[in-house]
Design a protein around this motif. Structure first.
Motif, PDB file in Angstrom:
ATOM      1  N   HIS A 294      88.815  61.114  57.036  1.00  0.00           N
ATOM      2  CA  HIS A 294      88.006  61.194  55.817  1.00  0.00           C
ATOM      3  C   HIS A 294      87.574  59.830  55.286  1.00  0.00           C
ATOM      4  CE1 HIS A 294      91.705  60.143  53.664  1.00  0.00           C
ATOM      5  NE2 HIS A 294      91.001  60.041  52.544  1.00  0.00           N
ATOM      6  N   ASP A 315      81.424  57.877  52.459  1.00  0.00           N
ATOM      7  CA  ASP A 315      81.390  59.266  52.894  1.00  0.00           C
ATOM      8  C   ASP A 315      80.288  59.487  53.924  1.00  0.00           C
ATOM      9  OD1 ASP A 315      79.564  58.629  50.909  1.00  0.00           O
ATOM     10  OD2 ASP A 315      79.732  60.547  49.857  1.00  0.00           O
ATOM     11  N   LEU A 342      83.509  67.771  56.286  1.00  0.00           N
ATOM     12  CA  LEU A 342      84.641  67.392  55.438  1.00  0.00           C
ATOM     13  C   LEU A 342      84.547  65.936  55.007  1.00  0.00           C
ATOM     14  CD1 LEU A 342      87.669  69.105  57.237  1.00  0.00           C
ATOM     15  CD2 LEU A 342      86.340  69.965  55.313  1.00  0.00           C
ATOM     16  N   HIS A 346      83.809  64.952  50.890  1.00  0.00           N
ATOM     17  CA  HIS A 346      85.146  64.930  50.286  1.00  0.00           C
ATOM     18  C   HIS A 346      85.192  64.271  48.899  1.00  0.00           C
ATOM     19  CE1 HIS A 346      85.360  60.751  51.889  1.00  0.00           C
ATOM     20  NE2 HIS A 346      86.321  60.558  51.004  1.00  0.00           N
ATOM     21  N   VAL A 377      86.941  71.752  52.209  1.00  0.00           N
ATOM     22  CA  VAL A 377      86.903  70.416  51.630  1.00  0.00           C
ATOM     23  C   VAL A 377      87.482  70.428  50.218  1.00  0.00           C
ATOM     24  CG1 VAL A 377      84.587  70.429  50.551  1.00  0.00           C
ATOM     25  CG2 VAL A 377      85.481  68.324  51.562  1.00  0.00           C
ATOM     26  N   THR A 381      90.451  67.842  49.099  1.00  0.00           N
ATOM     27  CA  THR A 381      90.445  66.930  47.956  1.00  0.00           C
ATOM     28  C   THR A 381      91.793  66.913  47.242  1.00  0.00           C
ATOM     29  OG1 THR A 381      89.655  68.542  46.294  1.00  0.00           O
ATOM     30  CG2 THR A 381      87.980  67.365  47.587  1.00  0.00           C
ATOM     31  N   ASP A 384      93.812  64.391  49.115  1.00  0.00           N
ATOM     32  CA  ASP A 384      93.281  63.062  48.835  1.00  0.00           C
ATOM     33  C   ASP A 384      93.723  62.589  47.451  1.00  0.00           C
ATOM     34  OD1 ASP A 384      91.859  60.743  49.310  1.00  0.00           O
ATOM     35  OD2 ASP A 384      89.903  61.627  48.880  1.00  0.00           O
TER      36      ASP A 384
END
Length: 482
Positions: A294, A315, A342, A346, A377, A381, A384
């Motif tokens: 990612h 991204d 993805l 993201h 996705v 997140t 992330d």
């Protein structure tokens, strides 16, 4: 006993009945290893006398009503698939003149154990000490030439050690490092299969760390190797490499606790992640690949503005890099598009935290932007956000909780979008163009997108309502005009 364990037992049972009078048939490799460890046996491999592989495979297939076909001419392997795909069994010719020679030519001692098919409870053939290494929790190369003969085994060492919770024996680490520069040489399809197994395991981040320990990342996954040492802004407590591994860990944790993170949409999320995608990846496994990739665009986009580190466009750049990586691994277009999606999308959800509660139009815009990967996705997140634990405001407990609440808010709509697709207009595009008296082209495309949003929000649902709104939009009149 699980269905897969029962299926493996059935495969062995059919083979024993069919080949009861045959000599020189052995259960080998992973089936023996996993049985000795008390783990679920998922695959069964038989080693047979050279020249007998096709005959034995076809006999087993006839007995179970399944199919037999050649899997690898190079290794003399035939595969038998039971009706309905409930199990499969591979039949491979012995390498060498006896089972001991075959085992000594395998990759690791824990995979170099055999048992006679005629007596699966009988005496093990274990010429390299694999059972002792199983008991000690060690991955050890069978020979000094294990990695030189096939550098793909470097990836396999990391995969087995991370999946089993084993350590790689020091001499094997040295052998792997000596051949590490060749880790990217095997065919892309073979590398992709090993990465699939690694990512599907219980601790894929440990697998990546082991590849790093073996000095294999620069050759196998150079896009990940260059993340080390790339510093981030105060919202992060780790550099990009450390953050990436933490996101991968958190992705595994999120997938294991969907009741917490997906809320009322948990069951739908479980079904989504279990869906087959491509290249033998499920969506859940491919989501882990997205977690790994990612932030691969960050090294190329790192900048500083007034002392603050930024990664503007990482991204978009990351999606391009992910596509190049997957093409190198000979991944299918479906898997490539999914992982790129993805990576590309993201960041979007995080920008919406301050808009909660979201309007239906805001939800529509988010789903339309992310497309089919919207639910996947959205879950990514979470991993992330949980992995950014710096001192910045975005990493505050309040912001993290707000993000988690937003995920639970959006997931039902994202799953519906995945199941049903985007909203459809009650008339075709050419019919709309005729009604409005406009030419087909970009303007019509933009108008259709606005009308789809209106259908989604309930502003216009019937054919007449859509045409009337289309006229107002085309004329540039306010949407609430009479």
């Amino acid at each position: 006993m699980s269905a897969s364990r029962l299926s493996a037992a059935e495969a062995v049972g059919v083979a024993r009945r069919v080949l009861a009078g045959e000599q020189g048939v052995w259960i080998v490799g992973g089936a023996v290893r996993d049985a000795l460890l008390g783990r679920e046996v998922l695959d069964v491999d038989l080693a047979v006398e050279p020249g007998a592989e096709e005959r034995h495979a076809r006999a087993i297939a006839r007995a179970c009503g399944g199919a037999a076909f050649p899997l690898s001419e190079e290794f003399g392997t035939w595969r038998v698939v039971a009706p309905g795909g409930t199990w499969h069994l591979d039949v491979t010719r012995l390498r060498g003149d006896a089972i001991e020679a075959d085992l000594r030519g395998r990759d690791f001692t824990i995979n170099a154990i055999a048992v006679p098919l005629a007596d699966p409870e009988g005496e093990l053939v274990d010429p390299t000490g694999g059972r002792s290494d199983l008991e000690a929790g060690v991955v050890r190369a069978v020979s000094q030439r294990s990695f030189a003969d096939d550098p793909l085994r470097i990836l396999r060492a990391a995969r087995f050690a991370s999946a089993l919770g084993f350590r790689i024996e020091s001499g094997t680490v040295a052998l792997g490092r000596a051949e590490a520069s060749r880790a990217g040489e095997p065919a892309g399809e073979r590398q992709l299969a090993e990465l699939r197994h690694l990512l599907a395991g219980p601790d894929p981040a440990r697998g990546i760390e082991l590849l790093d320990e073996l000095d294999a990342l620069p050759a196998a996954l150079p896009e990940i190797a260059v993340l080390r040492g790339v510093g981030q802004n105060p919202n992060h407590h780790l550099d990009v490499f450390g953050h990436t591994l933490e996101v991968l860990r958190q992705a595994v944790a999120v997938q294991a606790d969907l009741d917490r993170f997906a809320g009322q949409a948990a069951e739908g999320a479980r079904e989504l992640l279990a869906e087959p995608l491509a290249d033998e990846f499920t969506r859940g496994m491919a989501m882990r690949f997205g977690a790994l990739l990612h932030d691969v665009g960050k090294p190329a986009t790192r900048g500083e503005h007034s002392g603050y580190v930024t990664f503007i466009g990482h991204d978009r750049v990351g999606a391009q890099i992910a596509g190049e990586l997957l093409r190198r691994l000979k991944a299918s277009r479906a898997l490539t598009r999914y992982v790129q999606g993805l990576v590309r999308h993201h960041l979007h959800l995080g920008f919406l935290v301050h808009e909660r509660p979201l309007s239906k139009r805001a939800i529509y815009d988010y789903l339309a932007r992310c497309g089919d990967v919207a639910p996947d996705v959205t879950l990514l997140t979470v991993a992330d956000r949980l992995s950014a634990r710096g001192s910045g405001s975005v990493a505050s407990p309040e912001m993290i909780e707000a993000h988690l609440e937003l995920v639970r808010e959006v997931m039902p709509a994202a799953l519906d979008w995945h199941r049903q697709g985007p909203p459809r207009l009650p008339l075709r595009g050419d019919e709309l163009a005729a009604e409005l008296g406009i030419e087909e082209g970009p303007e019509l495309g933009r108008l259709i997108e606005e009308l789809r949003a209106a259908v989604y929000t309930g502003e216009a649902t019937t054919r007449d309502e859509v045409i009337a709104l289309g006229r107002r939009l085309a004329d540039g009149a306010p949407e609430d005009a009479e």
